[in-house]
Design an enzyme around this catalytic site. Structure first.
Site, PDB file in Angstrom:
ATOM      1  N   TYR A 185     -33.720   0.389  28.316  1.00 11.52           N
ATOM      2  CA  TYR A 185     -34.852   2.050  29.046  1.00 11.52           C
ATOM      3  C   TYR A 185     -32.965   2.864  28.993  1.00 11.52           C
ATOM      4  CZ  TYR A 185     -37.385   5.240  31.237  1.00 11.52           C
ATOM      5  OH  TYR A 185     -37.734   6.413  31.082  1.00 11.52           O
ATOM      6  N   THR A 187     -32.576   5.507  31.249  1.00 13.39           N
ATOM      7  CA  THR A 187     -31.363   5.501  32.147  1.00 13.39           C
ATOM      8  C   THR A 187     -30.762   4.560  32.245  1.00 13.39           C
ATOM      9  OG1 THR A 187     -32.943   4.595  33.644  1.00 13.39           O
ATOM     10  CG2 THR A 187     -32.781   6.435  33.313  1.00 13.39           C
ATOM     11  N   LYS A 188     -30.513   2.620  31.834  1.00 16.97           N
ATOM     12  CA  LYS A 188     -30.299   1.445  31.810  1.00 16.97           C
ATOM     13  C   LYS A 188     -28.301   1.893  31.172  1.00 16.97           C
ATOM     14  CE  LYS A 188     -33.782  -0.508  33.386  1.00 16.97           C
ATOM     15  NZ  LYS A 188     -34.395   0.563  33.498  1.00 16.97           N
ATOM     16  N   ASN A 189     -27.795   0.938  32.018  1.00 17.91           N
ATOM     17  CA  ASN A 189     -26.337   1.079  31.384  1.00 17.91           C
ATOM     18  C   ASN A 189     -26.439   0.158  29.624  1.00 17.91           C
ATOM     19  OD1 ASN A 189     -25.719   0.791  34.179  1.00 17.91           O
ATOM     20  ND2 ASN A 189     -25.218  -1.290  34.519  1.00 17.91           N
ATOM     21  N   ILE A 190     -26.972   0.237  29.554  1.00 18.21           N
ATOM     22  CA  ILE A 190     -27.498   0.219  28.020  1.00 18.21           C
ATOM     23  C   ILE A 190     -28.627   0.826  27.596  1.00 18.21           C
ATOM     24  CG2 ILE A 190     -27.064  -1.340  25.470  1.00 18.21           C
ATOM     25  CD1 ILE A 190     -25.906  -3.614  27.268  1.00 18.21           C
TER      26      ILE A 190
END
Ligand SMILES: Cc1ncc(COP(=O)(O)O)c(C=O)c1O
Length: 391
Positions: A185, A187-190
């Site tokens: 998603y 906002t995630k790190n990937i």
């Protein structure tokens, strides 16, 4: 002390994107193959290698991945799945999507992750799966969880939505439980906009999830429409539409290539926060890491010591917004959401640790695209608010 006021709004969870992603997306758009095809295959292969898992399946969200995982393990009506109340609602929602019952086990007050001792208390003859969540990127106590699962013949599905980079006792998250699910998603790190990845070492689970992720078809679309040959396909089961597109995978390939570099930047931000906030008595800080584990550092959350403050958490977050600092709440416990209260009769004080954390937690901006000045703006705003509202 003068109230610090940032000029522009600091967005919480803004994705980090480079030229490589843009060029790859353009290449995919021009190729004419936008659906699930060669780029997704490339991304899956790279991710399986990164997660040290035999198989990886791209999906269009972690929610979809969690649903597929439970289906592959045969979770259905009458079954119980034990999970943490301190998570995003989708972790519990997917259990309901399978017709099963979510059973919450409280978290550990220090690590904020599901407490294995509480899991053990919740096991019944109906329990089929343990679904731990590596909250904020901190690995759960997987030795204890796997040992409980083995003793009681249960499956383990890990919600690693926050934990792409995490390592538990030298084992990569993604290689430990029966099935592990990651989120991409925004906002995630990937980040791929929407997206996720499911990893497993079981050929059987991998194959069944792949079929279920695309309508239950025996052949995926890329193979069906290949220029080299024509293959007849059949629905072998009524599946879902959970596949990851090549447009999303084009972003993911380059996000993955940069994941460790970005982790180092976020670790520096994390340490800057820790150093600054140790001298603010109104705040509680995340626990230190246990040996040989790696926190993915997806979310940096402080807990407000409400006993020492004259402000609620929600008002604190509002005040931060007024000072142009975006923040987040991860999470208000699932058992206190309306549906769960009304359907299962959950009430306050049932999961005291999750509630304690849920009432006090504030996630601060931690992205790799933030500069030192941004982190110092956050520190100034949080420290000022803590001082202004202390009892
Ligand atoms: C712990 C946790 N699990 C699952 C999800 C669902 O992820 P997705 O949005 O990719 O479905 C999230 C999303 O934020 C999450 O935080």
């Amino acid at each position: 002390m003068k109230k610090p006021q940032r000029k522009s709004f600091l967005v919480f969870g803004k994705p980090y994107i480079g030229h490589e992603e843009i060029a790859e997306v353009v290449d995919t758009l021009k190729s004419g193959w936008w659906g699930t095809g060669p780029k997704t295959e490339e991304f899956e292969t790279a991710f399986a290698h990164y997660a040290k898992a035999k198989y990886a399946l791209g999906v269009n969200s972690a929610t979809a991945g969690l649903h597929l995982a439970l289906i592959a393990l045969g979770v259905g009506k009458g079954d119980e799945v034990i999970t943490t109340p301190l998570t995003f609602v989708s972790t519990a929602n997917v259990i309901l999507h399978c017709g099963a019952t979510p059973v919450f086990a409280d978290v550990d007050r220090e690590t904020w992750n599901i407490d294995p001792k509480e899991i053990e208390k919740k096991i019944t003859s109906k329990t089929k799966v343990i679904l731990p969540v590596h909250l904020h990127g901190r690995p759960c106590d997987m030795d204890a969880i796997m040992s409980i699962a083995r003793r009681h013949k249960l499956f383990v599905v890990e919600d690693a939505a926050h934990a792409a980079e995490a390592v538990y006792k030298r084992k990569k998250i993604g290689s430990i439980g029966d099935i592990t699910v990651f989120s991409f998603y925004v906002t995630k790190n990937i980040a791929t906009g929407e997206g996720g990845m499911v990893t497993t070492n079981s050929k059987k689970f991998a194959e069944s999830m792949r079929i279920m992720s695309l309508h239950g078809l025996s052949q995926d679309a890329y193979k069906r429409y290949s220029v080299r040959y024509y293959r007849h396909y059949e629905a072998v089961t009524p599946g879902y539409k959970y596949n990851l597109t090549d447009i999303a995978s084009s972003i993911g390939i380059h996000q993955l290539a940069r994941v460790e570099k970005n982790w180092v930047i976020r670790k520096q931000h994390w340490e800057t926060y820790m150093h600054a906030f140790t001298s603010v008595p109104e705040l509680m800080l995340p626990a230190a890491e246990s040996p040989n584990t790696k926190h993915a550092r997806h979310l940096f959350a402080i807990l407000l010591r409400l006993e020492k403050l004259r402000i609620s958490r929600d008002d604190f977050v509002d005040q931060l917004i007024k000072m142009n600092i975006g923040s987040g709440v991860h999470f208000s416990p699932v058992h206190l959401h309306e549906y769960y209260r009304k359907t299962f009769g959950f009430k306050k004080n049932m999961f005291p640790h999750a509630e304690f954390i849920g009432e006090r937690t504030v996630s601060l901006p931690l992205g790799a695209n933030l500069r030192e000045k941004d982190i110092h703006d956050v520190i100034a705003a949080v420290s000022w608010l803590a001082g202004e509202w202390k009892k």
